[in-house]
Motif scaffolding. Structure first.
Motif, PDB file in Angstrom:
ATOM      1  N   MET A 344      43.215 -54.921  -8.827  1.00  0.00           N
ATOM      2  CA  MET A 344      44.184 -55.983  -9.096  1.00  0.00           C
ATOM      3  C   MET A 344      43.677 -56.827 -10.254  1.00  0.00           C
ATOM      4  N   LEU A 345      44.578 -57.137 -11.174  1.00  0.00           N
ATOM      5  CA  LEU A 345      44.246 -57.998 -12.308  1.00  0.00           C
ATOM      6  C   LEU A 345      45.301 -59.093 -12.378  1.00  0.00           C
ATOM      7  N   LEU A 346      44.864 -60.328 -12.243  1.00  0.00           N
ATOM      8  CA  LEU A 346      45.768 -61.475 -12.215  1.00  0.00           C
ATOM      9  C   LEU A 346      45.669 -62.243 -13.524  1.00  0.00           C
ATOM     10  N   VAL A 347      46.833 -62.490 -14.136  1.00  0.00           N
ATOM     11  CA  VAL A 347      46.921 -63.285 -15.367  1.00  0.00           C
ATOM     12  C   VAL A 347      47.788 -64.499 -15.061  1.00  0.00           C
ATOM     13  N   ARG A 348      47.244 -65.669 -15.250  1.00  0.00           N
ATOM     14  CA  ARG A 348      47.981 -66.914 -14.988  1.00  0.00           C
ATOM     15  C   ARG A 348      48.220 -67.652 -16.300  1.00  0.00           C
ATOM     16  N   HIS A 349      49.463 -68.018 -16.539  1.00  0.00           N
ATOM     17  CA  HIS A 349      49.833 -68.766 -17.741  1.00  0.00           C
ATOM     18  C   HIS A 349      49.687 -70.256 -17.428  1.00  0.00           C
ATOM     19  N   GLN A 350      48.608 -70.833 -17.899  1.00  0.00           N
ATOM     20  CA  GLN A 350      48.332 -72.245 -17.641  1.00  0.00           C
ATOM     21  C   GLN A 350      49.091 -73.167 -18.579  1.00  0.00           C
ATOM     22  N   GLY A 351      49.651 -72.606 -19.631  1.00  0.00           N
ATOM     23  CA  GLY A 351      50.309 -73.440 -20.631  1.00  0.00           C
ATOM     24  C   GLY A 351      49.298 -73.972 -21.615  1.00  0.00           C
ATOM     25  N   GLY A 352      49.741 -74.847 -22.486  1.00  0.00           N
ATOM     26  CA  GLY A 352      48.833 -75.407 -23.479  1.00  0.00           C
ATOM     27  C   GLY A 352      48.937 -74.666 -24.785  1.00  0.00           C
ATOM     28  N   PRO A 353      48.205 -75.110 -25.780  1.00  0.00           N
ATOM     29  CA  PRO A 353      48.294 -74.507 -27.109  1.00  0.00           C
ATOM     30  C   PRO A 353      47.731 -73.101 -27.123  1.00  0.00           C
ATOM     31  N   ALA A 354      48.167 -72.317 -28.108  1.00  0.00           N
ATOM     32  CA  ALA A 354      47.767 -70.913 -28.194  1.00  0.00           C
ATOM     33  C   ALA A 354      46.302 -70.751 -28.536  1.00  0.00           C
ATOM     34  N   ASP A 355      45.644 -71.789 -29.036  1.00  0.00           N
ATOM     35  CA  ASP A 355      44.236 -71.658 -29.386  1.00  0.00           C
ATOM     36  C   ASP A 355      43.329 -71.792 -28.178  1.00  0.00           C
ATOM     37  N   GLY A 356      43.900 -71.886 -27.003  1.00  0.00           N
ATOM     38  CA  GLY A 356      43.076 -71.870 -25.798  1.00  0.00           C
ATOM     39  C   GLY A 356      42.802 -73.216 -25.197  1.00  0.00           C
ATOM     40  N   GLY A 357      43.415 -74.292 -25.708  1.00  0.00           N
ATOM     41  CA  GLY A 357      43.200 -75.590 -25.114  1.00  0.00           C
ATOM     42  C   GLY A 357      43.665 -75.621 -23.671  1.00  0.00           C
ATOM     43  N   PRO A 358      42.805 -75.923 -22.723  1.00  0.00           N
ATOM     44  CA  PRO A 358      43.179 -75.824 -21.322  1.00  0.00           C
ATOM     45  C   PRO A 358      44.110 -76.948 -20.873  1.00  0.00           C
ATOM     46  N   ARG A 359      44.925 -76.623 -19.871  1.00  0.00           N
ATOM     47  CA  ARG A 359      45.731 -77.619 -19.202  1.00  0.00           C
ATOM     48  C   ARG A 359      45.243 -77.765 -17.783  1.00  0.00           C
ATOM     49  N   LYS A 360      45.531 -78.876 -17.194  1.00  0.00           N
ATOM     50  CA  LYS A 360      45.110 -79.114 -15.813  1.00  0.00           C
ATOM     51  C   LYS A 360      45.829 -78.147 -14.893  1.00  0.00           C
ATOM     52  N   PRO A 361      45.100 -77.422 -14.007  1.00  0.00           N
ATOM     53  CA  PRO A 361      45.755 -76.457 -13.123  1.00  0.00           C
ATOM     54  C   PRO A 361      46.773 -77.166 -12.239  1.00  0.00           C
ATOM     55  N   ARG A 362      47.862 -76.423 -11.939  1.00  0.00           N
ATOM     56  CA  ARG A 362      48.888 -76.990 -11.063  1.00  0.00           C
ATOM     57  C   ARG A 362      48.421 -76.948  -9.626  1.00  0.00           C
TER      58      ARG A 362
END
Length: 362
Positions: A344-362
């Motif tokens: 299993m491989l899970l990919v989660r779209h956290q949002g934020g800019p494409a350069d990898g700036g993280p967003r606070k997890p929901r």
């Protein structure tokens, strides 16, 4: 000397002492007529099952001393019974020493082979990147072969200039042949993912590479995914189970192509290749790619694992704990050891800019 600390080994480690104590007590209480004294040799016999040869020799010496002491106490050395008991203990100790030495050498060889195998497995199935831009990823792999960490399932994530490219596949068959085929697919994907600008061309490159290697109509089912900086994912499905998309509102979808294409390895036989299809993939959404070892796991009532009904387990804020919760639930659902590899491989779209700036997890 070292002794395995597992419960079964701990019991075996104490068994020689318990046996010799019981034999000695019985001999003293019941007297020499019972004829229990030769059973002292069970001590070194059990000792050879765990631990090293030094431990076996120590218990053998203790058993011989105990035999001599009991023989003198019972007056058995006036005849042949005392000598016979001593020879019995000595002979069993000698055989036990030989067995312990051979077992120790085999365990050392097995440990060396396992170490090499684990290194090869780490090279073949490398850890996926934890974060690529707004995407967070986690992977889980359960092999159906005991003591193995890889089988016929495969996965990989490549962050290329054309987007994040993912593959999850399932090789026909099991064992070393399946591992070799998985290595061919992963090697071709890792190279082509950086070179081919279009996901269809990437799939064709994998088909050509695999067709040169496979024989006897062997094949690999696989699904390729490409996630660009926009709000969509593009899939290419080679006869593989449809991926699961979990929306931010909790709804679950299994996007399928208009028509399924043959697995990799069979596409060069004049059949049409897979057609790409696009799926909305926005911040808050999750994508789970998996192999049929997940959906075909059965419980005691022969019921398949209800993946869609367990999608709520992925609500855990941490992506790794979310996938671990799903893996544990799958393990509890299945009866006995796994009958097929499960990746299993899970990919989660956290949002934020494409350069990898993280967003606070929901």
């Amino acid at each position: 000397m070292t002794v395995d600390k597992t419960p079964g080994s701990v019991v075996l480690a104490w068994t020689p002492w318990v046996v010799m104590t019981v034999v000695a007590a019985t001999d003293v209480i019941a007297g020499p007529d019972v004829g229990f004294l030769p059973l002292v040799s069970l001590g070194p016999a059990f000792a050879s099952l765990v631990g090293g040869w030094r431990r076996t020799a120590l218990i053998g010496v203790m058993a011989l001393v105990l035999t001599v002491a009991l023989g003198l106490y019972d007056g058995l050395f006036d005849g042949r019974r005392g000598l016979t008991a001593c020879l019995s203990v000595t002979g069993v100790t000698g055989v036990g020493l030989a067995a312990a030495v051979i077992r120790g050498r085999r365990e050392a060889e097995l440990a060396s082979v396992r170490s090499i195998a684990e290194s090869a497995q780490r090279v073949l199935l490398r850890p996926v990147p934890l974060t690529v831009g707004p995407l967070r990823m986690a992977v889980s792999y359960t092999s159906a072969i005991a003591e193995a960490r890889i089988g016929g399932d495969l996965y990989e994530v490549v962050a290329s200039r054309y987007g994040v490219r993912v593959i999850v596949g399932d090789v026909q068959g099991k064992g070393l042949a399946a591992v070799e085929t998985a290595a061919v697919v992963l090697g071709a994907f890792r190279e082509a993912a950086h070179d081919e600008p279009d996901i269809v061309e990437l799939g064709e490159r994998l088909e050509r590479s695999l067709s040169r290697e496979l024989e006897d109509e062997k094949f690999v089912t696989a699904v390729l995914a490409e996630i660009r900086t926009g709000d969509e994912a593009v899939f290419l499905n080679f006869g593989h189970p449809a991926p699961m998309v979990v929306r931010a509102d909790g709804t679950v979808d299994f996007p399928e192509p208009s028509s399924y294409a043959p697995p990799l390895g069979l596409g060069m036989h004049g059949t049409e290749g897979p057609q790409p299809y696009r799926v909305v993939f926005v911040p808050g959404d999750q994508l789970l790619l998996y192999t049929d070892g997940v959906t075909e796991a059965r419980d005691e009532n022969d019921v398949f694992y209800p993946l869609a009904q367990r999608a709520w387990l992925l609500d855990e804020p941490d992506v790794h704990r979310a996938l671990e919760a799903l893996r544990e639930d799958l393990s509890e659902h299945a009866v006995g050891p796994p009958h097929d590899d499960a990746a299993m491989l899970l990919v989660r779209h956290q949002g934020g800019p494409a350069d990898g700036g993280p967003r606070k997890p929901r």
